[in-house]
Design an enzyme around this catalytic site. Structure first.
Site, PDB file in Angstrom:
ATOM      1  N   HIS A   1      -7.568  -4.082  17.526  1.00  0.00           N
ATOM      2  CA  HIS A   1      -7.490  -2.689  17.085  1.00  0.00           C
ATOM      3  C   HIS A   1      -8.840  -2.293  16.505  1.00  0.00           C
ATOM      4  CE1 HIS A   1      -6.580   1.053  15.220  1.00  0.00           C
ATOM      5  NE2 HIS A   1      -6.917   0.579  14.049  1.00  0.00           N
TER       6      HIS A   1
ATOM      7  N   ASN B   1     -10.318  -8.852   2.412  1.00  0.00           N
ATOM      8  CA  ASN B   1      -9.020  -8.736   3.068  1.00  0.00           C
ATOM      9  C   ASN B   1      -8.405 -10.092   3.360  1.00  0.00           C
ATOM     10  OD1 ASN B   1      -8.189  -5.935   3.350  1.00  0.00           O
ATOM     11  ND2 ASN B   1     -10.244  -5.734   4.202  1.00  0.00           N
TER      12      ASN B   1
ATOM     13  N   ILE C   1      -0.959   6.422   4.329  1.00  0.00           N
ATOM     14  CA  ILE C   1      -0.009   6.088   5.393  1.00  0.00           C
ATOM     15  C   ILE C   1       1.385   5.936   4.789  1.00  0.00           C
ATOM     16  CG2 ILE C   1       0.644   4.330   7.102  1.00  0.00           C
ATOM     17  CD1 ILE C   1      -2.355   3.849   7.589  1.00  0.00           C
TER      18      ILE C   1
ATOM     19  N   ASP D   1      -3.328   2.991  19.203  1.00  0.00           N
ATOM     20  CA  ASP D   1      -4.233   3.060  20.361  1.00  0.00           C
ATOM     21  C   ASP D   1      -3.433   3.366  21.630  1.00  0.00           C
ATOM     22  OD1 ASP D   1      -6.760   1.792  18.962  1.00  0.00           O
ATOM     23  OD2 ASP D   1      -5.066   0.522  18.465  1.00  0.00           O
TER      24      ASP D   1
ATOM     25  N   ARG E   1      -2.337   6.977  21.552  1.00  0.00           N
ATOM     26  CA  ARG E   1      -3.507   7.825  21.817  1.00  0.00           C
ATOM     27  C   ARG E   1      -3.819   7.844  23.317  1.00  0.00           C
ATOM     28  NH1 ARG E   1      -7.014   5.320  16.758  1.00  0.00           N
ATOM     29  NH2 ARG E   1      -6.437   6.897  15.199  1.00  0.00           N
TER      30      ARG E   1
ATOM     31  N   GLY F   1      -0.330   4.747  -0.795  1.00  0.00           N
ATOM     32  CA  GLY F   1      -1.477   5.242  -0.030  1.00  0.00           C
ATOM     33  C   GLY F   1      -1.085   6.347   0.925  1.00  0.00           C
TER      34      GLY F   1
ATOM     35  N   GLY G   1       0.842  -1.205   0.000  1.00  0.00           N
ATOM     36  CA  GLY G   1       0.000   0.000   0.000  1.00  0.00           C
ATOM     37  C   GLY G   1       0.867   1.239   0.000  1.00  0.00           C
TER      38      GLY G   1
ATOM     39  N   GLY H   1      -2.974  -2.709   7.969  1.00  0.00           N
ATOM     40  CA  GLY H   1      -4.237  -2.687   7.217  1.00  0.00           C
ATOM     41  C   GLY H   1      -5.351  -3.358   7.995  1.00  0.00           C
ATOM     42  N   ASN H   2      -6.519  -2.749   8.006  1.00  0.00           N
ATOM     43  CA  ASN H   2      -7.647  -3.254   8.799  1.00  0.00           C
ATOM     44  C   ASN H   2      -8.474  -4.318   8.069  1.00  0.00           C
ATOM     45  OD1 ASN H   2      -7.508  -1.947  11.320  1.00  0.00           O
ATOM     46  ND2 ASN H   2      -8.062  -0.026  10.324  1.00  0.00           N
TER      47      ASN H   2
HETATM   48  P1  NAX Z   1      -5.156   4.293   1.441  1.00  0.00           P
HETATM   49  O1  NAX Z   1      -6.418   3.826   0.818  1.00  0.00           O
HETATM   50  O2  NAX Z   1      -4.741   5.704   1.318  1.00  0.00           O
HETATM   51  O3  NAX Z   1      -3.946   3.400   0.884  1.00  0.00           O
HETATM   52  C1  NAX Z   1      -4.004   2.032   0.808  1.00  0.00           C
HETATM   53  C2  NAX Z   1      -3.169   1.614  -0.379  1.00  0.00           C
HETATM   54  O4  NAX Z   1      -3.079   0.196  -0.366  1.00  0.00           O
HETATM   55  C3  NAX Z   1      -3.755   2.012  -1.724  1.00  0.00           C
HETATM   56  O5  NAX Z   1      -2.775   2.733  -2.456  1.00  0.00           O
HETATM   57  C4  NAX Z   1      -4.089   0.672  -2.387  1.00  0.00           C
HETATM   58  O6  NAX Z   1      -3.878   0.690  -3.789  1.00  0.00           O
HETATM   59  C5  NAX Z   1      -3.103  -0.252  -1.692  1.00  0.00           C
HETATM   60  N1  NAX Z   1      -3.499  -1.656  -1.698  1.00  0.00           N
HETATM   61  C6  NAX Z   1      -4.737  -2.198  -1.582  1.00  0.00           C
HETATM   62  N2  NAX Z   1      -4.682  -3.523  -1.683  1.00  0.00           N
HETATM   63  C7  NAX Z   1      -3.385  -3.857  -1.838  1.00  0.00           C
HETATM   64  C8  NAX Z   1      -2.702  -5.090  -2.008  1.00  0.00           C
HETATM   65  N3  NAX Z   1      -3.379  -6.239  -2.062  1.00  0.00           N
HETATM   66  N4  NAX Z   1      -1.358  -5.049  -2.145  1.00  0.00           N
HETATM   67  C9  NAX Z   1      -0.694  -3.892  -2.135  1.00  0.00           C
HETATM   68  N5  NAX Z   1      -1.293  -2.690  -2.003  1.00  0.00           N
HETATM   69  C10 NAX Z   1      -2.621  -2.679  -1.848  1.00  0.00           C
HETATM   70  O7  NAX Z   1      -5.259   3.832   2.968  1.00  0.00           O
HETATM   71  P2  NAX Z   1      -4.401   4.325   4.228  1.00  0.00           P
HETATM   72  O8  NAX Z   1      -5.031   5.520   4.806  1.00  0.00           O
HETATM   73  O9  NAX Z   1      -2.963   4.373   3.840  1.00  0.00           O
HETATM   74  O10 NAX Z   1      -4.673   3.118   5.229  1.00  0.00           O
HETATM   75  C11 NAX Z   1      -4.190   1.810   4.978  1.00  0.00           C
HETATM   76  C12 NAX Z   1      -4.803   0.823   5.948  1.00  0.00           C
HETATM   77  O11 NAX Z   1      -4.439   1.126   7.289  1.00  0.00           O
HETATM   78  C13 NAX Z   1      -6.332   0.778   5.932  1.00  0.00           C
HETATM   79  O12 NAX Z   1      -6.741  -0.581   5.945  1.00  0.00           O
HETATM   80  C14 NAX Z   1      -6.702   1.429   7.242  1.00  0.00           C
HETATM   81  O13 NAX Z   1      -7.943   0.992   7.710  1.00  0.00           O
HETATM   82  C15 NAX Z   1      -5.571   0.981   8.115  1.00  0.00           C
HETATM   83  N6  NAX Z   1      -5.337   1.723   9.378  1.00  0.00           N
HETATM   84  C16 NAX Z   1      -4.933   1.000  10.455  1.00  0.00           C
HETATM   85  C17 NAX Z   1      -4.618   1.595  11.666  1.00  0.00           C
HETATM   86  C18 NAX Z   1      -4.141   0.779  12.831  1.00  0.00           C
HETATM   87  O14 NAX Z   1      -3.954   1.364  13.903  1.00  0.00           O
HETATM   88  N7  NAX Z   1      -3.925  -0.527  12.748  1.00  0.00           N
HETATM   89  C19 NAX Z   1      -4.790   3.056  11.853  1.00  0.00           C
HETATM   90  C20 NAX Z   1      -4.787   3.822  10.583  1.00  0.00           C
HETATM   91  C21 NAX Z   1      -5.482   3.172   9.411  1.00  0.00           C
HETATM   92  O15 NAX Z   1      -6.843   3.475   9.469  1.00  0.00           O
END
Ligand code: NAX
Length: 328
Positions: A189, A107, A16, A161, A164, A14, A11, A132-133
């Protein structure tokens, strides 16, 4: 000079990723004397690959002295080749009209494929952090899909968390965050996580005694930490990104370089401690040393805490049930 460590980030194009990659390349994660090679994975989609190239151009333009190499990938089998650290950030976001079940399944597929690729090509000591969630369940799936790697190599991010919670307690007590010790977050989480300051101290003094307000814990602190992600989306119009990247840096930094006896929180496969079923990826208080984490044992779990721990555990067990047919 140290040999470079290979770090895969999925990702990578993206939100993050845009905070995370620069900090890894700057030495914030593995140390200011540790060269790194970045192996970046994005979906094969042309737009995503092009965006990734753009991010890589910016990384080039930082001329990071510690960056010893960088490559773009659309296949986990090449992205994960010989890696020492995997930051699995990319995941399928919830689309309009998408049920929770569909999200879990989409997922599960991603993390099955990535777990198998790690199993096949990563270093046998690879340290995996799933961001990733749904992070805990995705980590569980990756772990189960990689039977030739030690289960302990798979972790999920509870550190955001934890951070925070630290910041809320610092604000409440008026003390610096750095002075707070022995805080932890139990569970998934998700808003059900249980941030627990019963054992926390500031300069040796009990935080629970300093705050001395059970209603604040239940009605303010826990909901504020639990719903923080939602509050940020509401305010910013986008989900937490820089703080999530920062937590990922903290998690891997502490795992690799140690906490010097201090507690932190990691989502790790349970060893059965605190009656959490073995293998469940659960937030636990840990210390780390020489690249290994160890659960803090023997903490008293009172009735309120057991209730909260059960709620977050049951949510995790339900998530696992939802993907059982895919994982076995
Ligand atoms: P974005 O949607 O900005 O970026 C995600 C990126 O992952 C995209 O560029 C997409 O093309 C890519 N992607 C999707 N499937 C893929 C795969 N199979 N292989 C490689 N790349 C892939 O999301 P972003 O804001 O960066 O968040 C990423 C993830 O972190 C989300 O699932 C989000 O829910 C999770 N989070 C987890 C947190 C935690 O504390 N554990 C907190 C922050 C965040 O919400």
């Amino acid at each position: 000079a140290k040999a470079p460590m290979r770090v895969a980030v999925t990702g990578a194009a993206g939100q993050i990723g845009y905070s995370l990659l620069f900090r890894i390349a700057n030495g914030d994660m593995l140390g200011k004397d540790q060269p790194v090679i970045l192996q970046l994975l994005e979906i094969p989609d042309e737009k995503a690959q092009k965006a990734l190239k753009g991010v890589m151009m910016e990384i080039d333009d930082c001329a990071f002295p510690l960056l010893a190499g960088m490559s773009a990938h659309s296949d986990p089998m090449t992205a994960f080749k010989d890696i020492d650290v995997a930051l699995l950030v990319g995941a399928r976001p919830r689309g309009p009209g998408m049920e929770r079940k569909d999200l879990l399944e989409a997922n599960a597929q991603i993390f099955t494929v990535q777990g198998k690729a790690l199993d096949a090509v990563a270093s046998r000591n690879v340290k995996v952090l799933v961001v990733g969630n749904p992070a805990n369940t995705n980590a569980y799936i990756a772990m189960k899909s990689a039977p030739n790697l030690p289960a302990k190599n798979f972790t999920a991010m509870l550190r955001l968390d934890h951070n925070r919670a630290l910041s809320q307690i610092a604000a409440k007590t008026g003390k610096p965050v750095a002075s707070i010790e022995k805080l932890c977050v139990w569970g998934n989480h998700s808003p059900t996580m249980y941030a627990d300051y019963r054992f926390a101290t500031i300069d040796g003094q009990s935080v629970k005694d300093m705050i001395n307000d059970a209603a604040w814990n239940k009605d303010t602190f826990l909901p504020t930490v639990g719903k923080r992600g939602g509050a940020i989306i509401e305010a910013r119009g986008l989900s937490s990104a820089a703080s999530a990247a920062n937590a990922a840096i903290d998690h891997v930094h502490d795992w690799v370089l140690g906490t010097n006896g201090k507690w932190t929180t990691m989502g790790i496969p349970s060893d059965g401690s605190y009656d959490i079923p073995e293998g469940t990826i659960f937030g636990f208080p840990v210390t780390t040393e020489n690249g290994e984490y160890k659960i803090i044992s023997g903490l008293a779990i009172d009735e309120f805490s057991r209730e909260r721990i059960n709620v977050t555990l049951n949510e995790l067990l339900e998530e696992r049930e939802g993907v059982k047919h895919l994982v076995g």
